[in-house]
Design an enzyme around this catalytic site. Structure first.
Site: not given
Ligand code: NAP
Length: 501
Positions: A195, A402
Site C-alpha cells: 500500500k 522533524e
Molecule cells: P505516515 O503519515 O506515517 O504515512 C506512511 C504510510 O502509512 C502511508 O502509506 C499512509 O497512508 C499510511 N498510513 C497512515 N495511517 C495509517 C493507518 N492508520 N494504518 C495503515 N496505514 C496508515 O508518514 P508520511 O508522512 O507518509 O511519511 C513521512 C514519515 O516517514 C516521516 O516521519 C519520515 O521520517 C518517515 N520515513 C522514515 C524512513 C525510514 O527509513 N526510517 C524513510 C522514509 C520516511 P496515507 O498516505 O493514506 O496516509
C-alpha cells in the site's frame, strides 16, 4: 527512444508529462489482474508544484484489501517453492527494466512528488539497486548443521519465508521505499500486499507493472491504492492471514500499527521518523562540512527521515560555517522539479508548507536569527525557500520535531561531551552526521551517539548494501545489507536423533 524521451528532446515537456501519466495503470493489481476498486471509486493525485490534478487512481475499500490479501495467501506456497535462482532472475530483470525506463519513471515521480528530475533519477537508480542486491541475497540464504553438545543428535537450521506480508510505504521516496521491502520479500520467497502513500501512488503502480513484466507470478505482489489506509489495512493486520508487516512512515502511525500487530503477533519491521544531529567539530574540513550539510539537509527538499534536523557547530567556527552555508543555500534554484536546472522542488502539500513555516516562526520567536530564506512565497505550489537559521535555542520546537523541509537550524556547542548529550536528547535515533578529522574523536562520538547509523565526514548514508535502520523510536529491524533478507525469513531448527531414543 520512448515517446517521452523523444518529446523531451523536442522540448515538448507538456506532452511528455501527460504521456507518462497516461501510460500508468491506475487500478488495483490483484491476483495478476488490473481491477477497479469496489463501486469504481477513485481519488485524485496532485502535482505539488502546481496543486493541479494529474489523474485519478482506484480508491480501494476494505473488501478490495481482503481480496488482495487472499491473492497473496493463495500464491504463498507455490512462490515459496520457487528456486532461489528463479527469484533472483526476476529481480535482475526488474532491475534492468527500471534502468531502461528511468527517464519516464523519473518524470512520473517528479510529477507526483515534486523532487527535481535529477533526484528522481537518483532515487530510481537507488531503488533498482535493492533488486540487484537482493537478487544476490536470494541465492545465499544460508542454514546450519550442528552437533548437539551432548552428542547423539544433530541440528539442522533452515530459513523459510515468513509468509504473506503487508508493506506500507510513505510518499517521500515513492519507489525506493517499495523496492527496499519488495526486494527482500521476493528474494526470500514471500508474497505481499503493498500500500503506497495516497499522495504518490503512481510510481508504485509503475513498479508493480515492471515486476509483472519481469515474471513475478500472479498473486505474489498485489497493490492497493487507497485514501482509507486504516479501514483497509487494520482488518488485514488483524486477520491472522498475514504474517508480517513492514512499515516505513511516521513514528506516530508506526506505534498504532505495532499495537494492531500485537493481536496476532505479526513480525514487524518499522522504519520510522528521525531527528538527525549534524555535528561539526573545529578540526573539520569546513568546505567538506558545508557540502555535507547541503547533502544531508537538501536531499529531497529536506523531506527525508535522514535529513539533518539539528546542526551543532563548534562555537569557534559557527559564524564562518553559517556564512558559507547560507551563501550556498541562497544560490540553489527553486522551482518545478521538471524544469531544467531546478535543484529544490515544492513540499508535498500545503500542510507540510504550513508546518515548516510554523517551526521557523517558533524558532525566530525564541531568538533564532534568519541568515537566508524564512518566508513562504506567494503563488501556486507548495514551495519553501532554502533557509538557514542560527542561534537556534534548544527549546525551539524544531529541535524536537522533524522539520521535513529545507531549513537548516544552527546551534553552537563548546565541547564533545556536551554535544553528544545534546545529540542524544531526543526520542529518535535514526542517523547522525559527524565532521571531524580526528580519528579518535570520530570513533568516540560515533560510539557515543544513540543512532542506528552514523555518517562520518559524509552527508548521505543510504546504501542498499548496508543495513539501514534506527534505534529508540526510529524503528525496529534493518533494511538492506546482509541482514535485510532476514526480516523476511523465519529460522527453523530441525533436531535429528542419530539413534532411536
Ligand atoms: P505516515 O503519515 O506515517 O504515512 C506512511 C504510510 O502509512 C502511508 O502509506 C499512509 O497512508 C499510511 N498510513 C497512515 N495511517 C495509517 C493507518 N492508520 N494504518 C495503515 N496505514 C496508515 O508518514 P508520511 O508522512 O507518509 O511519511 C513521512 C514519515 O516517514 C516521516 O516521519 C519520515 O521520517 C518517515 N520515513 C522514515 C524512513 C525510514 O527509513 N526510517 C524513510 C522514509 C520516511 P496515507 O498516505 O493514506 O496516509
Amino acid at each position: 527512444m520512448t515517446t517521452t524521451q523523444a518529446a523531451l528532446r523536442a522540448g515538448s515537456s507538456i506532452t511528455s508529462e501527460a504521456g507518462v501519466v497516461d501510460r500508468v495503470h491506475k487500478r488495483l493489481y490483484v491476483a495478476g489482474s488490473w481491477v477497479d476498486a469496489e463501486h469504481g471509486a477513485t481519488f485524485d493525485v496532485l502535482d505539488p508544484s502546481t496543486g493541479d490534478v494529474l489523474c485519478a487512481v482506484a480508491d480501494a475499500s476494505a473488501g478490495d484489501g481482503r481480496a488482495a490479501l487472499e491473492a497473496a495467501v493463495a500464491a504463498r506456497a507455490s512462490f515459496a517453492a520457487t528456486s532461489p535462482r528463479v527469484r533472483a532472475d526476476m529481480l535482475t530483470r526488474a532491475f534492468d527494466l527500471l534502468h531502461e525506463r528511468i527517464d519516464d519513471l523519473a518524470l512520473l515521480m517528479t510529477l507526483e512528488m515534486g523532487k527535481p528530475i535529477a533526484e528522481a533519477k537518483g532515487e530510481i537508480a537507488y531503488a533498482a539497486e535493492f533488486f540487484r542486491h537482493f537478487a544476490g541475497e536470494a541465492v545465499r540464504i544460508d542454514g546450519g548443521y550442528q552437533v548437539a553438545p551432548a552428542g547423539g543428535a544433530r541440528f539442522l537450521v533452515a530459513k523459510q519465508p515468513v509468509g504473506p506480508c503487508l508493506l506500507i510505504t510513505p510518499w517521500n521516496f515513492p519507489m525506493a521505499m517499495g523496492t527496499r521491502k519488495l526486494g527482500p520479500a521476493l528474494a526470500a520467497g514471500c508474497t505481499s500486499v503493498i500500500k503506497p502513500a495516497q499522495q504518490t501512488p503512481l510510481s508504485m503502480l509503475a513498479l508493480v507493472e515492471i515486476l509483472a513484466e519481469a515474471g513475478v507470478p500472479d498473486g505474489v505482489v498485489n497493490i492497493v491504492t487507497t485514501t482509507h489506509a486504516n479501514d483497509v489495512m487494520e482488518p488485514l493486520i488483524r486477520s491472522g492471514s498475514a504474517r508480517k508487516l513492514s512499515f516505513t512512515g511516521s513514528t506516530k502511525v508506526g506505534k498504532v500499527l505495532l499495537e494492531q500487530c500485537a493481536e496476532k503477533v505479526l513480525r514487524t519491521s518499522m522504519e520510522l521518523g528521525g531527528n538527525a544531529p549534524f555535528i561539526v567539530f573545529p578540526d573539520a574540513d569546513l568546505d567538506e562540512a558545508v557540502e555535507g550539510a547541503i547533502a544531508a539537509k537538501m536531499r529531497n527538499m529536506g523531506e527525508a527521515c535522514t535529513s539533518a534536523n539539528r546542526m551543532y557547530v563548534h562555537e569557534k567556527i559557527i559564524d564562518e560555517f553559517g556564512k558559507r552555508l547560507a551563501s550556498k543555500m541562497a544560490g540553489l534554484t527553486v522551482g518545478r522539479g521538471v524544469d531544467e536546472g531546478v535543484q529544490v522542488g515544492p513540499l508535498i502539500d500545503d500542510a507540510a508548507q504550513d508546518k515548516v513555516s510554523e517551526l521557523v516562526s517558533d524558532a525566530v520567536a525564541r531568538g533564532a536569527k534568519v541568515l537566508t530564506g524564512g518566508e513562504t512565497p506567494d503563488g501556486k505550489g507548495y514551495f519553501y525557500p532554502p533557509t538557514v537559521l542560527t542561534d537556534v535555542p534548544r527549546s525551539a520546537r524544531m529541535a524536537a520535531e522533524e522539520i521535513f523541509g529545507p531549513v537548516a537550524p544552527l546551534t553552537a556547542f563548546t565541547d564533545e561531551a556536551e554535544v553528544i548529550e545534546a545529540a542524544n536528547h531526543t526520542e529518535f535515533g535514526l542517523v547522525a552526521f559527524v565532521y571531524t578529522n580526528d580519528l579518535r574523536r570520530a570513533l568516540r562520538v560515533a560510539e557515543g551517539i544513540e543512532t542506528g547509523m552514523v555518517g562520518l565526514n559524509q552527508g548521505v548514508v543510504s546504501n542498499p548494501a548496508a543495513p539501514f535502520g534506527g534505534v529508540k523510536q526510529s524503528g525496529l529491524g534493518r533494511e538492506g545489507g546482509a541482514v535485510g533478507i532476514d526480516e523476511f525469513l523465519e529460522t527453523k531448527y530441525i533436531g535429528i536423533a542419530l539413534a532411536g531414543q
